[in-house]
Design an enzyme around this catalytic site. Structure first.
Site, short mmCIF file in Angstrom:
data_model
loop_
_atom_site.label_atom_id
_atom_site.label_comp_id
_atom_site.label_asym_id
_atom_site.label_seq_id
_atom_site.Cartn_x
_atom_site.Cartn_y
_atom_site.Cartn_z
N LYS A 93 -31.52 3.75 -51.14
CA LYS A 93 -31.03 4.74 -52.10
C LYS A 93 -30.65 4.01 -53.37
O LYS A 93 -29.94 2.99 -53.33
CB LYS A 93 -29.79 5.45 -51.51
CG LYS A 93 -29.20 6.49 -52.42
CD LYS A 93 -29.77 7.86 -52.14
CE LYS A 93 -29.51 8.86 -53.24
NZ LYS A 93 -30.51 8.88 -54.32
N LYS A 117 -22.51 -1.34 -53.17
CA LYS A 117 -21.93 -0.11 -53.73
C LYS A 117 -22.10 1.05 -52.74
O LYS A 117 -21.16 1.78 -52.46
CB LYS A 117 -22.67 0.21 -55.03
CG LYS A 117 -22.19 1.45 -55.74
CD LYS A 117 -23.06 1.79 -56.92
CE LYS A 117 -23.25 0.62 -57.85
NZ LYS A 117 -23.84 1.00 -59.13
N LYS A 129 -33.72 0.11 -55.70
CA LYS A 129 -33.72 0.46 -57.13
C LYS A 129 -35.16 0.38 -57.62
O LYS A 129 -35.98 -0.30 -57.01
CB LYS A 129 -32.84 -0.53 -57.91
CG LYS A 129 -32.40 -0.03 -59.26
CD LYS A 129 -31.19 0.89 -59.20
CE LYS A 129 -30.84 1.46 -60.56
NZ LYS A 129 -29.56 2.15 -60.57
N ASP A 169 -31.35 6.99 -63.61
CA ASP A 169 -30.58 5.85 -64.17
C ASP A 169 -30.88 5.90 -65.67
O ASP A 169 -31.28 6.97 -66.18
CB ASP A 169 -31.02 4.52 -63.53
CG ASP A 169 -30.10 3.35 -63.90
OD1 ASP A 169 -28.98 3.31 -63.39
OD2 ASP A 169 -30.48 2.50 -64.74
N THR A 212 -20.69 10.19 -61.98
CA THR A 212 -20.41 8.77 -62.23
C THR A 212 -19.25 8.63 -63.21
O THR A 212 -18.31 7.85 -62.98
CB THR A 212 -21.67 8.05 -62.73
OG1 THR A 212 -22.74 8.33 -61.84
CG2 THR A 212 -21.46 6.54 -62.80
N ASN A 243 -25.23 9.56 -69.91
CA ASN A 243 -24.68 10.36 -68.82
C ASN A 243 -23.30 9.86 -68.38
O ASN A 243 -22.36 10.64 -68.27
CB ASN A 243 -25.67 10.34 -67.65
CG ASN A 243 -25.10 11.00 -66.42
OD1 ASN A 243 -24.57 10.33 -65.54
ND2 ASN A 243 -25.15 12.32 -66.36
#
Ligand code: NDP
Length: 449
Positions: A93, A117, A129, A169, A212, A243
């Site tokens: 993930k 994380k 990623k 991202d 986030t 974001n």
């Protein structure tokens, strides 16, 4: 700090020998190795089972060609990546980044950080990623759509709701996620939660957009309260205006702070009366314009060319929310000299190693990225759950789960730091707390786990 044990020095040297050019990846590796040194002293079986060298090697690296056609009919080519780092505690993930700077080092550093994380969130999520060296800026919606469709045409071979669940991202927001989801659905003829950050009309979670930024502030608030402080009455400087930055502004303001500066890659704005996040939202999400246009809305504000100057603005709380290595030692010294007492990393690895060490030495409340910005992936995990049970939760339900997760991450990190004799050092505490769960899962699963 430095790596002290001969064993870990050798492990690091082996990685540096193979991946010597991967500067960002090595930086992330070094920080984790320094932190987990005391764990290896207590748990010699981790060394025997090669847990650290196994963690440093991604389970799988995928690199691929992404051909697409621009609006003039010209064929273009970019390079796509997906690094599937660790599936020890759940499906891979982690987000996809579309930015010209994307290379294997950047994707590996982000994927490596993501392992710990995701572990900290308490949810069953592995680490991965991906991305491409594609710049969505200045492209038409049709060009972005064609790129995303081509990217997913290859990526779909390697992902799935129980295998690998990407997200957004830098450069990948709801528009890009929507295009990629549409292509996956068409190719597989199935409607599954294969990517998170989707629009709420087709399986996206409420509060994911805000997660986030809100999460950074929930974590910071918990950290400050434990030290007898709060956001109340503080000046807050936030780098970036994407974001993470926008919703960090909203929450920091709600918690009583005044956000006086924000930036993009060209420069920063300064408004001592407080920057309204809705204006930044309109500039960045609505118009996709530069932050300098803030002056059209608030003529009394100031715009300064050059983004790194933002750290010269005096503040109590600094939230770097733009990109990696954006805050160096010189900036850290300036911040502390001018009264900054708390720094929380909204972006991934925004402080250089020297800057981070300086903050820790100076006893600044310092919240490292893998703990402080885990709210995004945590809420992505909640989106996966909602997709699986085919039942959406309300904004309030998701937000309250997010809040609780961020409070838990703070306490787990603080407790791990205290247990290993470095009370207050959340860098070490977060690394140890995230590491232990993954290491134990690997031990249970045998050499191939
Ligand atoms: P966005 O693409 O939405 O925004 C990035 C922002 O940072 C833009 O305003 C960009 O400006 C600005 N920026 C880029 N480089 C610099 C620089 N050197 N100085 C100042 N501003 C700069 O990305 P996100 O907000 O999603 O991500 C920001 C960071 O947070 C990244 O490190 C990401 O990995 C991390 N993160 C994001 C999560 C999420 O849920 N979105 C989750 C966890 C971490 P410009 O428009 O000029 O390029």
């Amino acid at each position: 700090m430095a790596i002290k044990s001969a064993y870990l020095k050798d492990v690091y040297a082996d990685v540096a020998k193979i991946d010597g050019e991967q500067y960002e990846f090595l930086q992330a590796v070094r920080e984790v190795l320094e932190s987990v040194e005391p764990v290896l002293e207590r748990r010699p079986e981790l060394k025997k089972q090669g847990i650290i060298p196994r963690m440093l090697e991604p389970e799988r690296i995928i690199a691929f060609r992404v051909p697409w056609v621009d609006d003039s009919g010209q064929v273009r080519v970019n390079r796509g990546y997906r690094v599937q780092f660790s599936s020890a505690i759940g499906p891979y993930k982690g987000g996809l980044r579309f930015h010209p700077s994307v290379n294997l080092s950047i994707v590996k550093f982000l994927g490596f950080e993501q392992i710990f994380k995701n572990s900290l969130t308490g949810l069953p999520l592995g680490g991965g990623k991906g991305g491409a060296n594609f710049n969505p800026k200045g492209k038409s919606d049709e060009e972005v759509m064609r790129f995303c469709q081509s990217f997913m045409t290859e990526l779909q071979h390697h992902i799935g709701p129980d295998t690998d669940v990407p997200a957004g991202d830098i450069g990948v927001g709801s528009r890009e996620v929507g295009f990629m989801f549409g292509q996956y659905k068409r190719l597989h003829n199935e409607f599954t939660g294969v990517i998170t950050g989707k629009g709420t009309s087709f399986g996206g979670s409420l509060a994911r957009t805000e997660a986030t930024g809100y999460g950074v502030c929930y974590f910071t608030d918990e950290m400050l309260q434990a030290g007898g402080k709060s956001f109340q009455g503080q000046s807050v400087v936030i780098s970036g205006s994407g974001n993470v930055a926008i919703y960090a502004n909203q929450k920091a303001t709600e918690l009583g702070g005044t956000v006086i500066a924000m930036s993009d890659s060209n420069g920063y704005i300064y408004d001592p009366n407080g920057i309204d996040y809705k204006i930044i939202q309109e500039i960045k999400e609505g118009k996709r314009a530069r932050i300098s246009t803030y002056l059209d809305y608030v003529p009394s504000a100031k715009y300064v060319e050059g983004c790194s100057g933002i750290w010269t603005v005096p503040c109590g709380v600094a939230l770097p929310c733009a990109t990696q290595n954006e805050l160096d030692l010189e900036s850290a010294k300036t911040l502390v000299k001018q009264g900054c007492f708390a720094v929380a990393e909204g972006a991934n690895m925004p402080c250089t190693q020297e800057a981070m060490e300086y903050f820790v030495q100076q006893k600044v409340f310092f919240a490292p990225a893998k703990a402080a910005n885990a709210g995004g992936v945590a809420t992505s995990g909640l989106e996966m759950t909602q997709d699986s049970i085919r039942m959406p939760w309300s904004f309030e339900e998701v937000d309250s789960k997010l809040h609780e997760i961020m409070q838990n991450i703070y306490h787990n990190s603080a407790n791990a730091a205290a247990e290993y004799g470095v009370e207050g050092n959340l860098v070490v505490g977060a690394n140890i707390a995230g590491f232990l769960k993954v290491a134990d899962a690997m031990l249970w699963q045998g050499v191939c786990g």
